[in-house]
Design a protein around this motif. Structure first.
Motif, PDB file in Angstrom:
ATOM      1  N   SER A   1       1.321  -7.841   4.652  1.00  0.00           N
ATOM      2  CA  SER A   1       2.055  -6.820   5.407  1.00  0.00           C
ATOM      3  C   SER A   1       3.301  -6.393   4.651  1.00  0.00           C
ATOM      4  CB  SER A   1       2.415  -7.351   6.802  1.00  0.00           C
ATOM      5  OG  SER A   1       2.957  -8.662   6.734  1.00  0.00           O
ATOM      6  N   GLY A   2       3.081  -5.648   3.579  1.00  0.00           N
ATOM      7  CA  GLY A   2       4.189  -5.163   2.765  1.00  0.00           C
ATOM      8  C   GLY A   2       4.789  -3.885   3.308  1.00  0.00           C
ATOM      9  N   TRP A   3       5.902  -3.483   2.693  1.00  0.00           N
ATOM     10  CA  TRP A   3       6.668  -2.376   3.273  1.00  0.00           C
ATOM     11  C   TRP A   3       5.949  -1.034   3.218  1.00  0.00           C
ATOM     12  CZ3 TRP A   3      10.683   1.030   0.662  1.00  0.00           C
ATOM     13  CH2 TRP A   3      10.391   1.225  -0.693  1.00  0.00           C
ATOM     14  N   MET A   4       5.051  -0.845   2.243  1.00  0.00           N
ATOM     15  CA  MET A   4       4.345   0.427   2.175  1.00  0.00           C
ATOM     16  C   MET A   4       3.293   0.568   3.275  1.00  0.00           C
ATOM     17  SD  MET A   4       5.428   2.536  -0.050  1.00  0.00           S
ATOM     18  CE  MET A   4       6.733   2.492  -1.275  1.00  0.00           C
ATOM     19  N   GLY A   5       2.974  -0.540   3.943  1.00  0.00           N
ATOM     20  CA  GLY A   5       2.051  -0.470   5.067  1.00  0.00           C
ATOM     21  C   GLY A   5       2.747  -0.330   6.400  1.00  0.00           C
ATOM     22  N   HIS A   6       4.073  -0.313   6.383  1.00  0.00           N
ATOM     23  CA  HIS A   6       4.868  -0.191   7.605  1.00  0.00           C
ATOM     24  C   HIS A   6       4.738   1.221   8.174  1.00  0.00           C
ATOM     25  CE1 HIS A   6       8.421  -0.265  10.233  1.00  0.00           C
ATOM     26  NE2 HIS A   6       8.421  -1.590  10.099  1.00  0.00           N
ATOM     27  N   ALA A   7       4.850   1.326   9.487  1.00  0.00           N
ATOM     28  CA  ALA A   7       4.772   2.630  10.136  1.00  0.00           C
ATOM     29  C   ALA A   7       5.872   3.561   9.636  1.00  0.00           C
ATOM     30  CB  ALA A   7       4.853   2.469  11.649  1.00  0.00           C
ATOM     31  N   GLU A   8       7.055   3.000   9.320  1.00  0.00           N
ATOM     32  CA  GLU A   8       8.175   3.777   8.781  1.00  0.00           C
ATOM     33  C   GLU A   8       8.813   2.975   7.645  1.00  0.00           C
ATOM     34  OE1 GLU A   8      10.694   6.094  11.729  1.00  0.00           O
ATOM     35  OE2 GLU A   8       9.897   4.517  13.034  1.00  0.00           O
TER      36      GLU A   8
ATOM     37  N   ASP B   1      13.746  -5.026  10.126  1.00  0.00           N
ATOM     38  CA  ASP B   1      13.487  -6.431   9.842  1.00  0.00           C
ATOM     39  C   ASP B   1      12.064  -6.820  10.212  1.00  0.00           C
ATOM     40  OD1 ASP B   1      16.038  -6.774   8.902  1.00  0.00           O
ATOM     41  OD2 ASP B   1      16.800  -7.751  10.716  1.00  0.00           O
ATOM     42  N   GLY B   2      11.558  -6.290  11.298  1.00  0.00           N
ATOM     43  CA  GLY B   2      10.223  -6.631  11.769  1.00  0.00           C
ATOM     44  C   GLY B   2       9.176  -5.674  11.235  1.00  0.00           C
ATOM     45  N   TYR B   3       7.940  -6.156  11.192  1.00  0.00           N
ATOM     46  CA  TYR B   3       6.844  -5.348  10.648  1.00  0.00           C
ATOM     47  C   TYR B   3       6.095  -4.629  11.760  1.00  0.00           C
ATOM     48  CZ  TYR B   3       2.710  -3.999   7.974  1.00  0.00           C
ATOM     49  OH  TYR B   3       1.702  -3.283   7.373  1.00  0.00           O
ATOM     50  N   ARG B   4       5.991  -3.313  11.619  1.00  0.00           N
ATOM     51  CA  ARG B   4       5.156  -2.487  12.500  1.00  0.00           C
ATOM     52  C   ARG B   4       4.131  -1.787  11.624  1.00  0.00           C
ATOM     53  NH1 ARG B   4       7.193   1.956  14.575  1.00  0.00           N
ATOM     54  NH2 ARG B   4       9.125   2.011  13.349  1.00  0.00           N
ATOM     55  N   PRO B   5       2.860  -2.177  11.705  1.00  0.00           N
ATOM     56  CA  PRO B   5       1.874  -1.554  10.814  1.00  0.00           C
ATOM     57  C   PRO B   5       1.633  -0.090  11.150  1.00  0.00           C
ATOM     58  CG  PRO B   5       0.772  -2.908  12.449  1.00  0.00           C
ATOM     59  CD  PRO B   5       2.237  -3.157  12.624  1.00  0.00           C
ATOM     60  N   ALA B   6       1.394   0.689  10.136  1.00  0.00           N
ATOM     61  CA  ALA B   6       0.942   2.062  10.352  1.00  0.00           C
ATOM     62  C   ALA B   6      -0.389   2.027  11.087  1.00  0.00           C
ATOM     63  CB  ALA B   6       0.812   2.784   9.018  1.00  0.00           C
ATOM     64  N   GLY B   7      -0.696   3.074  11.797  1.00  0.00           N
ATOM     65  CA  GLY B   7      -1.921   3.092  12.589  1.00  0.00           C
ATOM     66  C   GLY B   7      -3.104   3.702  11.874  1.00  0.00           C
ATOM     67  N   ASP B   8      -2.966   3.916  10.559  1.00  0.00           N
ATOM     68  CA  ASP B   8      -4.053   4.549   9.808  1.00  0.00           C
ATOM     69  C   ASP B   8      -4.268   3.774   8.501  1.00  0.00           C
ATOM     70  OD1 ASP B   8      -1.833   5.278   8.293  1.00  0.00           O
ATOM     71  OD2 ASP B   8      -1.817   7.347   9.015  1.00  0.00           O
ATOM     72  N   ILE B   9      -4.859   4.432   7.504  1.00  0.00           N
ATOM     73  CA  ILE B   9      -5.208   3.764   6.254  1.00  0.00           C
ATOM     74  C   ILE B   9      -3.966   3.254   5.522  1.00  0.00           C
ATOM     75  CG2 ILE B   9      -5.135   5.842   4.828  1.00  0.00           C
ATOM     76  CD1 ILE B   9      -7.755   3.005   4.616  1.00  0.00           C
ATOM     77  N   ARG B  10      -2.791   3.798   5.837  1.00  0.00           N
ATOM     78  CA  ARG B  10      -1.563   3.351   5.172  1.00  0.00           C
ATOM     79  C   ARG B  10      -1.275   1.875   5.437  1.00  0.00           C
ATOM     80  NH1 ARG B  10       2.968   6.328   7.495  1.00  0.00           N
ATOM     81  NH2 ARG B  10       1.597   6.464   9.320  1.00  0.00           N
ATOM     82  N   ALA B  11      -1.783   1.345   6.535  1.00  0.00           N
ATOM     83  CA  ALA B  11      -1.536  -0.064   6.859  1.00  0.00           C
ATOM     84  C   ALA B  11      -2.154  -1.006   5.838  1.00  0.00           C
ATOM     85  CB  ALA B  11      -2.073  -0.377   8.257  1.00  0.00           C
ATOM     86  N   GLN B  12      -3.073  -0.511   5.016  1.00  0.00           N
ATOM     87  CA  GLN B  12      -3.697  -1.355   4.000  1.00  0.00           C
ATOM     88  C   GLN B  12      -2.930  -1.346   2.681  1.00  0.00           C
ATOM     89  OE1 GLN B  12      -6.124  -3.393   4.839  1.00  0.00           O
ATOM     90  NE2 GLN B  12      -5.970  -2.523   6.896  1.00  0.00           N
ATOM     91  N   LEU B  13      -1.856  -0.562   2.611  1.00  0.00           N
ATOM     92  CA  LEU B  13      -0.990  -0.594   1.443  1.00  0.00           C
ATOM     93  C   LEU B  13      -0.054  -1.786   1.558  1.00  0.00           C
ATOM     94  CD1 LEU B  13      -0.085   3.202   1.130  1.00  0.00           C
ATOM     95  CD2 LEU B  13      -1.940   1.942   0.002  1.00  0.00           C
TER      96      LEU B  13
END
Length: 408
Positions: free
Chosen positions: A246-253, A259-271
């Motif tokens: 769960s790296g920063w490029m997969g974060h929703a923003e 500080d906390g991780y919020r995954p993007a809801g699309d293919i970006r979450a796999q970055l």
């Protein structure tokens, strides 16, 4: 077939124009593009441009001005057209091994209560190593079975089936739609490794209803050594699948720097981490070139080259120790051809010394790749002729050809 026959085929070849797009040594017959593709001239120019102007002059502004930040999704969207996916289902990032780990872990999360990762014995070793490590970490089980037992081995404990579409050694090709349907019938997910497929044979992930896939950028896509890989997640799974990295490029923003991780809801979450810009630049130029060719025409020419080579080798080299291990039927194979020979390593070294570059796979496989964009029928015909000369004269039986190097 005569050499003139081969030349006539080249004269009618709709893909012949692509040969000039590659920077290959004069006189070399390069039959190892299934392992490392040669550089497209456009990729070399793009690397120079990216390094000198974008990095050297525009510096950090290039993340926005030159679109660096969007490169994983932009390049992935272009690759999507080569594998039968939607542009929003593919991202270019990381290595094939890392992507395999991420997606196999994500598949386990999508199938709670199921702990078996199913694959085949003889699969590409790294795939099995990665899955073995994941199973150990996640408290799951990697179950590898012989290929002819695989369909029957899918059961209610199977979370995900992981297979290489085109086998790295034999070039045997799985029926993607059939195997995917069997996995789904048992409630399992299907993850394909397309490393020996993309840019070679026509692939239709969505047509086969595949769930997940990975592939590399440096074989038939000609993106350069260590080029970024890619991953595919069917749109229907993107909101639920979770990457273990769960790296920063997969974060929703990513640039909110929370500080906390919020995954993007699309293919970006796999970055995961910051993309490798130079590698993506070369890969994008190579993919742009690949997209100019019709995938069906690419596969058709590649299979014709395979047929030509098989026919010439078997016709010329009968009784000289070579045995075909690649399927004869085009629909059952990819675009490389493998023979066994008791002294395969030395044979390959003798061929390389004569300008024909294939490769060797232990214990006795000599392997030849037929990339349609830069290979001619005449070159393939000549390669078979040179192989015959090597075997007929015993030219392979020299000390320098028997000495093993770390890499062939």
């Amino acid at each position: 077939m005569t050499r003139d026959d081969a030349r006539r085929l080249d004269a009618d070849d709709p893909l012949a124009r692509f040969r000039a797009a590659f920077d290959l040594p004069e006189g070399m017959i390069y039959l190892d593009g299934n392992s490392l593709g040669p550089p497209p001239r456009a990729a070399l120019a793009r690397l120079q441009e990216t390094a000198a102007r974008e990095w050297g002059h525009d510096l950090i502004t290039s993340w926005n001005v030159n679109g660096w930040i969007d490169a994983p999704l932009r390049v992935g969207g272009k690759i999507a057209g080569l594998v039968g996916a939607k542009p929003n289902e593919v991202a270019a990032a990381d290595s094939t091994s890392v992507n395999l780990f991420k997606l196999a872990a994500g598949a386990l999360g999508l199938r709670p209560g199921r702990r078996v990762i199913l694959s085949e014995t003889g699969n590409f070793p790294t795939d099995l190593y990665v899955l073995e490590g994941l199973a150990r970490t996640a408290g799951a089980e990697l179950r590898a079975v012989p290929p002819d037992a695989l369909l029957d081995a899918v059961d209610g404990d199977t979370a995900v089936v992981v297979l290489t579409h085109v086998h790295y050694k034999s070039a045997r090709r799985w029926d993607m739609a059939q195997v995917t349907a069997r996995a789904h019938q048992a409630g399992a997910l299907m993850l394909w490794d397309l490393s020996h497929s993309t840019g070679a044979v026509a692939v239709d992930l969505n047509g086969a209803n595949a769930d997940l896939a990975v592939g590399c950028g440096y074989k038939y896509l000609n993106g350069g050594p260590g080029a970024p890989a890619f991953l595919f997640v069917a749109e229907r799974h993107q909101a639920q699948i979770r990457s273990p990295l769960s790296g920063w490029m997969g974060h929703a923003e990513p640039f909110a720097f929370e500080d906390g991780y919020r995954p993007a809801g699309d293919i970006r979450a796999q970055l995961c981490g910051t993309p490798g810009v130079l590698g993506l630049a070369a890969l994008e130029a190579a993919v742009d070139l690949q997209r100019e060719a019709d995938p069906a025409a690419v596969e058709a020419k590649g299979q014709a080259l395979c047929d030509l080579f098989i026919g010439e080798v078997e016709g010329r080299c009968s009784g000289m120790g070579v045995r075909l291990v690649t399927p004869r039927q085009a629909a059952e194979r990819g675009l490389h051809v493998s023979f066994t020979h008791p002294h395969g390593y030395a044979v390959i070294q003798a061929l390389i010394a004569r300008g024909v570059v294939g490769d060797f796979r232990s214990p006795d496989v000599i392997r030849f790749g037929f990339s349609p964009l830069y290979l001619s029928h005449e070159a393939v015909w000549r390669a078979a002729e040179i192989l015959h000369e090597v075997l007929a004269t015993g030219a392979w039986d020299r000390p320098e050809h028997h000495a093993r190097a770390a890499v062939t």
